[in-house]
Design an enzyme around this catalytic site. Structure first.
Site, PDB file in Angstrom:
ATOM      1  N   TYR A  90       0.830  -1.111  -0.063  1.00 48.23           N
ATOM      2  CA  TYR A  90      -0.022  -0.066  -0.039  1.00 48.23           C
ATOM      3  C   TYR A  90       0.778   1.216  -0.128  1.00 48.23           C
ATOM      4  CZ  TYR A  90      -4.141  -2.786   0.781  1.00 48.23           C
ATOM      5  OH  TYR A  90      -5.116  -3.898   1.056  1.00 48.23           O
ATOM      6  N   ASN A 113     -12.941  -1.227  -4.988  1.00 40.91           N
ATOM      7  CA  ASN A 113     -12.641  -1.597  -6.364  1.00 40.91           C
ATOM      8  C   ASN A 113     -14.120  -2.788  -6.856  1.00 40.91           C
ATOM      9  OD1 ASN A 113     -11.958  -3.033  -8.777  1.00 40.91           O
ATOM     10  ND2 ASN A 113     -10.643  -4.078  -7.811  1.00 40.91           N
ATOM     11  N   CYS A 121      -6.751  -5.828  -7.339  1.00 45.87           N
ATOM     12  CA  CYS A 121      -6.576  -5.117  -6.123  1.00 45.87           C
ATOM     13  C   CYS A 121      -5.845  -6.223  -5.178  1.00 45.87           C
ATOM     14  CB  CYS A 121      -7.839  -4.728  -5.299  1.00 45.87           C
ATOM     15  SG  CYS A 121      -9.134  -5.771  -5.390  1.00 45.87           S
ATOM     16  N   HIS A 122      -5.895  -7.454  -5.425  1.00 43.94           N
ATOM     17  CA  HIS A 122      -5.436  -8.698  -4.646  1.00 43.94           C
ATOM     18  C   HIS A 122      -3.918  -8.662  -4.604  1.00 43.94           C
ATOM     19  CE1 HIS A 122      -6.078 -10.367  -8.649  1.00 43.94           C
ATOM     20  NE2 HIS A 122      -4.988 -10.985  -8.340  1.00 43.94           N
ATOM     21  N   GLU A 148      -1.321 -16.934  -9.365  1.00 45.69           N
ATOM     22  CA  GLU A 148      -0.439 -16.053 -10.164  1.00 45.69           C
ATOM     23  C   GLU A 148       1.102 -16.210  -9.774  1.00 45.69           C
ATOM     24  OE1 GLU A 148      -1.799 -11.769  -9.828  1.00 45.69           O
ATOM     25  OE2 GLU A 148      -3.835 -12.354 -10.522  1.00 45.69           O
TER      26      GLU A 148
END
Length: 157
Positions: A90, A113, A121-122, A148
């Site tokens: 962040y 979001n 946003c993850h 991912e």
């Protein structure tokens, strides 16, 4: 506004959009039957999300039309720049937007979001590497980041 429901490994997801673009994608806490007929305005989004979950897609190519304040849209645009398989904090996100003191506002915009997974946003984590704050639940954030990850780890159990 067209609506569709799809099944994902993380639960039912609801999609909304029209000819102006995708406005809303969220994972639901309840199971909804998958839409038998996908509205034309949502066909590409459904197809690309399915490819993502199958491990065949790393980037989305969709017309997006999220509703939010100008600041929120600025944060969401910055989220779109985070590469697949990468994370930022962040604090780093706030710095990239030009105001390190805006970290709470940035975190709040991140949490609002409206386009789950599409606007990633993850991929935003705590400065200490922790999986902080995720509207869809930390178990889903962990799953998405593992999905991912460039180096898939095998489990012993």
């Amino acid at each position: 506004m067209a609506t569709a429901y799809i099944n994902t490994p993380l639960g039912s997801a609801k999609l909304e959009g029209d000819e102006n673009g995708l406005t809303y994608v969220t994972v639901l806490e309840t199971d909804e039957p998958e839409s038998k007929i996908i509205p034309e305005d949502l066909e590409d989004a459904v197809y690309q999300l399915n490819e993502y979950f199958e491990g065949k897609r790393q980037n989305f190519d969709l017309l997006l039309n999220p509703e939010g304040t100008e600041f929120q849209k600025k944060v969401w645009a910055a989220l779109l720049e985070i590469p697949f398989g990468k994370t930022i904090s962040y604090l780093e996100l706030s710095k990239s937007l030009g105001d390190v003191k805006a970290i709470r506002a940035v975190a709040s915009a991140n949490g609002k979001n409206p386009l789950w997974i599409i606007i990633p946003c993850h991929r935003v984590i705590g400065s200490d590497g922790s999986l902080t704050g995720y509207a869809g639940g930390l178990h889903r954030k962990k799953w998405l980041l593992n999905h991912e990850s460039p180096s898939k780890q095998q489990t012993l159990f």
